[in-house]
Write a protein that holds these residues in place. Structure first.
Motif, PDB file in Angstrom:
ATOM      1  N   HIS B 203     118.609  93.507  37.670  1.00  0.00           N
ATOM      2  CA  HIS B 203     118.216  94.709  38.416  1.00  0.00           C
ATOM      3  C   HIS B 203     116.706  94.788  38.656  1.00  0.00           C
ATOM      4  O   HIS B 203     116.188  95.864  38.933  1.00  0.00           O
ATOM      5  CB  HIS B 203     118.655  95.969  37.644  1.00  0.00           C
ATOM      6  CG  HIS B 203     120.139  96.142  37.577  1.00  0.00           C
ATOM      7  ND1 HIS B 203     120.905  96.448  38.663  1.00  0.00           N
ATOM      8  CD2 HIS B 203     121.003  96.042  36.537  1.00  0.00           C
ATOM      9  CE1 HIS B 203     122.171  96.535  38.303  1.00  0.00           C
ATOM     10  NE2 HIS B 203     122.260  96.279  37.009  1.00  0.00           N
ATOM     11  N   ARG B 204     115.999  93.665  38.502  1.00  0.00           N
ATOM     12  CA  ARG B 204     114.531  93.719  38.531  1.00  0.00           C
ATOM     13  C   ARG B 204     113.988  94.379  39.799  1.00  0.00           C
ATOM     14  O   ARG B 204     113.057  95.193  39.741  1.00  0.00           O
ATOM     15  CB  ARG B 204     113.925  92.318  38.335  1.00  0.00           C
ATOM     16  CG  ARG B 204     114.319  91.289  39.380  1.00  0.00           C
ATOM     17  CD  ARG B 204     113.959  89.885  38.900  1.00  0.00           C
ATOM     18  NE  ARG B 204     114.249  88.880  39.920  1.00  0.00           N
ATOM     19  CZ  ARG B 204     115.455  88.386  40.154  1.00  0.00           C
ATOM     20  NH1 ARG B 204     116.508  88.829  39.486  1.00  0.00           N
ATOM     21  NH2 ARG B 204     115.635  87.468  41.088  1.00  0.00           N
ATOM     22  N   THR B 209     112.075  99.728  42.642  1.00  0.00           N
ATOM     23  CA  THR B 209     112.302 100.858  43.549  1.00  0.00           C
ATOM     24  C   THR B 209     112.447 102.145  42.752  1.00  0.00           C
ATOM     25  O   THR B 209     111.954 103.199  43.152  1.00  0.00           O
ATOM     26  CB  THR B 209     113.590 100.616  44.393  1.00  0.00           C
ATOM     27  OG1 THR B 209     113.611  99.263  44.804  1.00  0.00           O
ATOM     28  CG2 THR B 209     113.660 101.522  45.589  1.00  0.00           C
ATOM     29  N   TYR B 210     113.126 102.039  41.606  1.00  0.00           N
ATOM     30  CA  TYR B 210     113.357 103.212  40.743  1.00  0.00           C
ATOM     31  C   TYR B 210     112.030 103.841  40.324  1.00  0.00           C
ATOM     32  O   TYR B 210     111.907 105.068  40.226  1.00  0.00           O
ATOM     33  CB  TYR B 210     114.164 102.788  39.510  1.00  0.00           C
ATOM     34  CG  TYR B 210     114.466 103.912  38.550  1.00  0.00           C
ATOM     35  CD1 TYR B 210     115.607 104.701  38.691  1.00  0.00           C
ATOM     36  CD2 TYR B 210     113.594 104.201  37.499  1.00  0.00           C
ATOM     37  CE1 TYR B 210     115.871 105.737  37.805  1.00  0.00           C
ATOM     38  CE2 TYR B 210     113.845 105.236  36.614  1.00  0.00           C
ATOM     39  CZ  TYR B 210     114.995 106.003  36.772  1.00  0.00           C
ATOM     40  OH  TYR B 210     115.248 107.027  35.904  1.00  0.00           O
ATOM     41  N   LEU B 212     109.519 104.251  41.991  1.00  0.00           N
ATOM     42  CA  LEU B 212     108.951 105.078  43.067  1.00  0.00           C
ATOM     43  C   LEU B 212     109.602 106.459  43.137  1.00  0.00           C
ATOM     44  O   LEU B 212     109.057 107.384  43.735  1.00  0.00           O
ATOM     45  CB  LEU B 212     109.123 104.361  44.418  1.00  0.00           C
ATOM     46  CG  LEU B 212     108.464 102.967  44.500  1.00  0.00           C
ATOM     47  CD1 LEU B 212     108.881 102.260  45.779  1.00  0.00           C
ATOM     48  CD2 LEU B 212     106.953 103.079  44.421  1.00  0.00           C
ATOM     49  N   GLY B 213     110.797 106.593  42.571  1.00  0.00           N
ATOM     50  CA  GLY B 213     111.488 107.893  42.576  1.00  0.00           C
ATOM     51  C   GLY B 213     112.933 107.733  43.014  1.00  0.00           C
ATOM     52  O   GLY B 213     113.285 106.748  43.686  1.00  0.00           O
ATOM     53  N   ASP B 214     113.756 108.726  42.624  1.00  0.00           N
ATOM     54  CA  ASP B 214     115.197 108.649  42.917  1.00  0.00           C
ATOM     55  C   ASP B 214     115.472 108.547  44.416  1.00  0.00           C
ATOM     56  O   ASP B 214     116.383 107.844  44.851  1.00  0.00           O
ATOM     57  CB  ASP B 214     115.908 109.887  42.351  1.00  0.00           C
ATOM     58  CG  ASP B 214     116.097 109.778  40.838  1.00  0.00           C
ATOM     59  OD1 ASP B 214     115.581 108.794  40.263  1.00  0.00           O
ATOM     60  OD2 ASP B 214     116.734 110.664  40.250  1.00  0.00           O
ATOM     61  N   ILE B 215     114.666 109.251  45.173  1.00  0.00           N
ATOM     62  CA  ILE B 215     114.905 109.300  46.622  1.00  0.00           C
ATOM     63  C   ILE B 215     114.788 107.905  47.244  1.00  0.00           C
ATOM     64  O   ILE B 215     115.551 107.536  48.143  1.00  0.00           O
ATOM     65  CB  ILE B 215     113.946 110.335  47.294  1.00  0.00           C
ATOM     66  CG1 ILE B 215     114.424 110.641  48.698  1.00  0.00           C
ATOM     67  CG2 ILE B 215     112.492 109.895  47.281  1.00  0.00           C
ATOM     68  CD1 ILE B 215     113.824 111.916  49.262  1.00  0.00           C
ATOM     69  N   HIS B 216     113.867 107.104  46.715  1.00  0.00           N
ATOM     70  CA  HIS B 216     113.688 105.743  47.237  1.00  0.00           C
ATOM     71  C   HIS B 216     114.869 104.864  46.858  1.00  0.00           C
ATOM     72  O   HIS B 216     115.285 104.009  47.644  1.00  0.00           O
ATOM     73  CB  HIS B 216     112.383 105.136  46.675  1.00  0.00           C
ATOM     74  CG  HIS B 216     111.164 105.842  47.172  1.00  0.00           C
ATOM     75  ND1 HIS B 216     110.518 105.486  48.337  1.00  0.00           N
ATOM     76  CD2 HIS B 216     110.475 106.902  46.685  1.00  0.00           C
ATOM     77  CE1 HIS B 216     109.483 106.286  48.522  1.00  0.00           C
ATOM     78  NE2 HIS B 216     109.445 107.170  47.530  1.00  0.00           N
ATOM     79  N   VAL B 217     115.406 105.112  45.670  1.00  0.00           N
ATOM     80  CA  VAL B 217     116.577 104.342  45.227  1.00  0.00           C
ATOM     81  C   VAL B 217     117.767 104.646  46.134  1.00  0.00           C
ATOM     82  O   VAL B 217     118.446 103.741  46.623  1.00  0.00           O
ATOM     83  CB  VAL B 217     116.932 104.685  43.752  1.00  0.00           C
ATOM     84  CG1 VAL B 217     118.160 103.919  43.293  1.00  0.00           C
ATOM     85  CG2 VAL B 217     115.765 104.388  42.822  1.00  0.00           C
ATOM     86  N   GLU B 218     117.978 105.954  46.364  1.00  0.00           N
ATOM     87  CA  GLU B 218     119.116 106.363  47.207  1.00  0.00           C
ATOM     88  C   GLU B 218     118.953 105.826  48.628  1.00  0.00           C
ATOM     89  O   GLU B 218     119.917 105.367  49.244  1.00  0.00           O
ATOM     90  CB  GLU B 218     119.224 107.903  47.252  1.00  0.00           C
ATOM     91  CG  GLU B 218     119.353 108.580  45.872  1.00  0.00           C
ATOM     92  CD  GLU B 218     120.643 108.258  45.133  1.00  0.00           C
ATOM     93  OE1 GLU B 218     121.582 107.771  45.760  1.00  0.00           O
ATOM     94  OE2 GLU B 218     120.691 108.475  43.893  1.00  0.00           O
ATOM     95  N   SER B 219     117.721 105.855  49.129  1.00  0.00           N
ATOM     96  CA  SER B 219     117.508 105.392  50.499  1.00  0.00           C
ATOM     97  C   SER B 219     117.719 103.882  50.616  1.00  0.00           C
ATOM     98  O   SER B 219     117.988 103.375  51.700  1.00  0.00           O
ATOM     99  CB  SER B 219     116.106 105.776  50.985  1.00  0.00           C
ATOM    100  OG  SER B 219     115.135 105.041  50.268  1.00  0.00           O
TER     101      SER B 219
END
Lengths: 390, 323
Positions: B203-204, B209-210, B212-219
């Motif tokens: 998952h590196r 991405t994580y 940077l924040g949850d929103i970036h992960v979801e996007s």
């Protein structure tokens, strides 16, 4: 930022405090004039003296120390500067199982009104006595309960310094009420030194003659066994404990204790147990010939020294060889384990869970020495404190 | 130019690690015949050095994952409260073990690690539940501190009612030592470390991405919750297993990722996995060498050595950062 001038002031204050503290701890001078001090045979932490009118006891904080932590007297004088008078002796609090045992040996069990915890009392004349019901437990599950001690208001308290807070608490309660005797006999390096404290306890409670006679009998037997063991092993007089695990001059090597999570407490060469083993005719395995404490070492260092040990004693909670191997399988190849010469001090467990080894073994080192001598001579038929771990 | 400097640093870190392994394995003390085939080497020295190495790597990775999970560079198994939680689990099994009649071997190899794992997961669950409510980063560390006090107090209460031998056992465990680890116990230690390493490696990019924040992960089409679960499982398992077998080992989890980031000059996980492991291994091996070789007739507690090395190092790093 602290200015250089302020720093200098701080340094001056701390230096002053340090010097004043050092002055307080400076060696004290000898006691009152015209007192004849008796030389102890082995004990180093107390001395008893007599003048024409009074009798004195001084207690010290460490072996060979001049710092007195208690000065007491009894006799005709009403007051002696620096000494606390012992007047009444019928209500005693004893905070150590060893001192409780000593009191019992001197026939004073009925005078005990408070103990640390009944669970640790191993002396049969006390734990089997109905008088125990009326004895108060002052620290049954941990630190001493100050209110209980204050309410009990004993005439004498005999204890040992376990931690400084508890010492301070007890001294605050005792101030102007009853004398406190810090009998740190556990710091005596020689087994007979610890046992000799029965003389000090006897002095406190008016049983000087009885206690001296009792100790003389103990010392006589102890020294006789030690002499016999020395002659049997024919050692050099100045022999020191070895760090090698091979037999030294025919003396069997003896290892002690068990590992706790990979760490082993190995007694030093001048420790209480090492002295016992030397006197019993064995050679204690140590990592440091000097010193009366113990070295905490990792398993590798410990097993390097102990692998060829002839005898293994004091296996604590392990009463079987299986238990020792389960605790750490790497002890399996120790010679003593292979040759079934492993012994534990748990033969005299009492119904209340206490172990007589810890108090009677200290009061009667002659019996303990006899056991160890038998173990070393491989005559294990009638041991008192020890039994073989099968 | 920048890349070659980082490679050079990585090379020296790797070289240092191998050097420390050799120093730690090399015969010391009185000479033993056929040392490399002897029981001293095979049953005592080798497991000790390997457990120090694996423990250091595991704690380094655990720290890296925790700092990612909480997006906080001060997160580590100790500060977050995982080690106190695991300690509580071990205390329970140490003190209840004999009362429940547990077999010593079974207790060492299975029950103690499971109890440590339970304690670690409990703390991490509390932290995560609060994480959603407490937005400030420092609140999280405060909660960790408070949880540490709470479990410390619980351990004190258990200790008060324990028997002397159990207390001795637990106190010795609490000092931290690689000496107690048996060759067979390296298997769960290695297993947990490999599992943590695989999670980190797999998952590196997602972990980058994580950060940077949850929103970036979801996007990016991934689930932040799933990533969080992987981070929890990986970090808690590694920290708890090391704690169960070697005792509480402080500071490694906090410092190793920082050293790695300093070398790599980036927070990217793909760059930090290797150097964090190396830094963790170096710290624990160095502590083990100091513990066993400083005094001729005694062994120093590993945890104390790491605290003495770690505390000034953390202060220095924080001072440099704020400066």
């Amino acid at each position: 930022m602290i200015s250089p001038r302020a720093s200098l002031v701080f340094i001056a204050i701390f230096t002053g405090l340090f010097i004043s503290n050092g002055c307080q701890n400076a060696p004290e001078k000898a006691g009152p004039k015209d007192v004849v001090w008796i030389t102890n045979s082995h004990a180093q932490l107390f001395r008893i003296g007599h003048s024409k009118t009074d009798s004195f006891l001084e207690v010290y904080d460490a072996p060979n120390s001049m710092l007195s932590i208690g000065k007491f007297f009894w006799g005709r004088s009403l007051k002696i500067e620096g000494y606390q008078k012992i007047e009444n002796r019928s209500k005693i609090v004893s905070l150590s199982a060893i001192h409780t045992g000593m009191l019992a040996e001197l026939g004073l069990a009925k005078s005990i009104v408070g103990v640390e915890s009944k669970q640790y009392i191993a002396h049969p004349s006390i734990y089997q006595s109905s008088a125990l019901d009326s004895v108060q437990e002052l620290a049954p599950d941990g630190p001493i309960i100050p209110e209980k001690l204050a309410k009990l208001n004993p005439q004498i308290l005999i204890g040992y310094v376990f931690n400084i807070q508890e010492k301070n608490t007890i001294e605050r309660i005792a101030k102007n009420h009853f004398p406190v005797i810090w009998a740190n006999n556990h710091l005596e390096p020689h087994p007979l030194g610890r046992a000799e404290w029965i003389v000090a306890v006897g002095w406190l409670l008016g049983k000087s003659k009885e206690s001296a006679n009792l100790f003389q009998g103990i010392a006589k037997e102890y020294l006789a066994i030690a002499k016999q063991a020395a002659e049997a092993s024919n050692p050099a007089q100045d022999k020191k404990p070895t760090s090698e695990s091979e037999n030294s001059n025919g003396r069997p090597t003896v290892m002690m204790n068990i590992p706790y999570n990979g760490q082993w407490f190995v007694p030093q060469g001048q420790s209480y147990m090492s002295q016992f083993i030397l006197d019993a005719g064995g050679m204690p395995i140590t990592l440091q010939p000097k010193g009366s404490g113990s070295n905490m070492v990792g398993l590798e260092k410990a097993l390097r020294a102990m692998k060829l040990a002839d005898i293994w004693i004091n296996t604590d909670q392990c009463n079987t060889r299986k238990c020792l191997v389960e605790m750490d399988p790497r002890v399996m190849n120790i010679k003593a384990l292979q040759s079934n010469r492993v012994f534990n001090f748990n033969k005299k467990l009492n119904p209340n869970g206490s172990n007589s080894y810890w108090d009677l073994g200290c009061i009667f080192p002659n019996i303990l020495l006899r056991d160890l001598n038998k173990i070393i001579q491989n005559d294990t038929q009638s041991l008192y404190f020890y039994q073989r771990c099968n | 130019m920048q890349l070659s400097r980082q490679h050079l640093f990585s090379f020296w870190v790797g070289f240092g690690l191998i050097g420390l392994i050799l120093i730690d394995l090399w015969p010391s003390g009185e000479a033993v015949a056929d040392y490399w085939q002897s029981e001293i080497f095979l049953e005592l020295r080798l497991p000790r050095v390997l457990s120090a190495l694996i423990g250091g790597i595991a704690l380094g990775w655990s720290g890296l994952m925790m700092q990612t999970l909480f997006r906080n560079p001060l997160a580590g198994p100790f500060l977050i409260g995982i080690t106190p939680g695991a300690t509580f689990g071990v205390a329970l099994t140490t003190y209840l073990g004999s009362s429940l009649g547990l077999n010593e071997t079974l207790s060492h190899i299975a029950i103690q690690p499971l109890a440590a794992l339970g304690g670690a997961f409990l703390v991490l669950s509390i932290q995560l539940a609060l994480h959603r409510k407490l937005s400030q980063m420092h609140s999280l560390l405060l909660v960790g501190l408070v949880l540490g006090y709470f479990f410390g107090a619980a351990v004190d209460i258990i200790t008060q009612t324990a028997q002397a031998q159990q207390v001795k056992q637990f106190v010795m465990w609490g000092m931290g030592s690689f000496d107690r680890v048996l060759l067979r116990e390296l298997i769960p230690l290695l297993g947990a470390t490999i599992m943590g390493g695989l999670i980190l490696t797999y998952h590196r990019h997602a972990f980058n991405t994580y950060l940077l924040g949850d929103i970036h992960v979801e996007s990016a089409g991934k689930s932040a919750k799933t990533l969080r679960n992987w981070l929890i499982v990986g970090s808690a398992t590694m920290a708890a297993i090391v704690t169960a077998f070697c005792g509480p080992i402080s500071f490694v989890g906090l410092i190793a990722p920082h050293i790695s980031r300093k070398i790599q000059g980036t927070e990217a996980h793909q760059k930090n996995i290797f150097t964090t492991a190396m830094a963790g291994g170096i710290l624990t091996l160095a502590a083990d060498i100091i513990a066993n070789n400083t005094l001729e007739n005694s062994t120093l507690p590993v945890n104390a050595i790491l605290s003495i090395i770690g505390a000034p190092l953390v202060i220095w790093m924080l001072a440099r950062k704020s400066g």
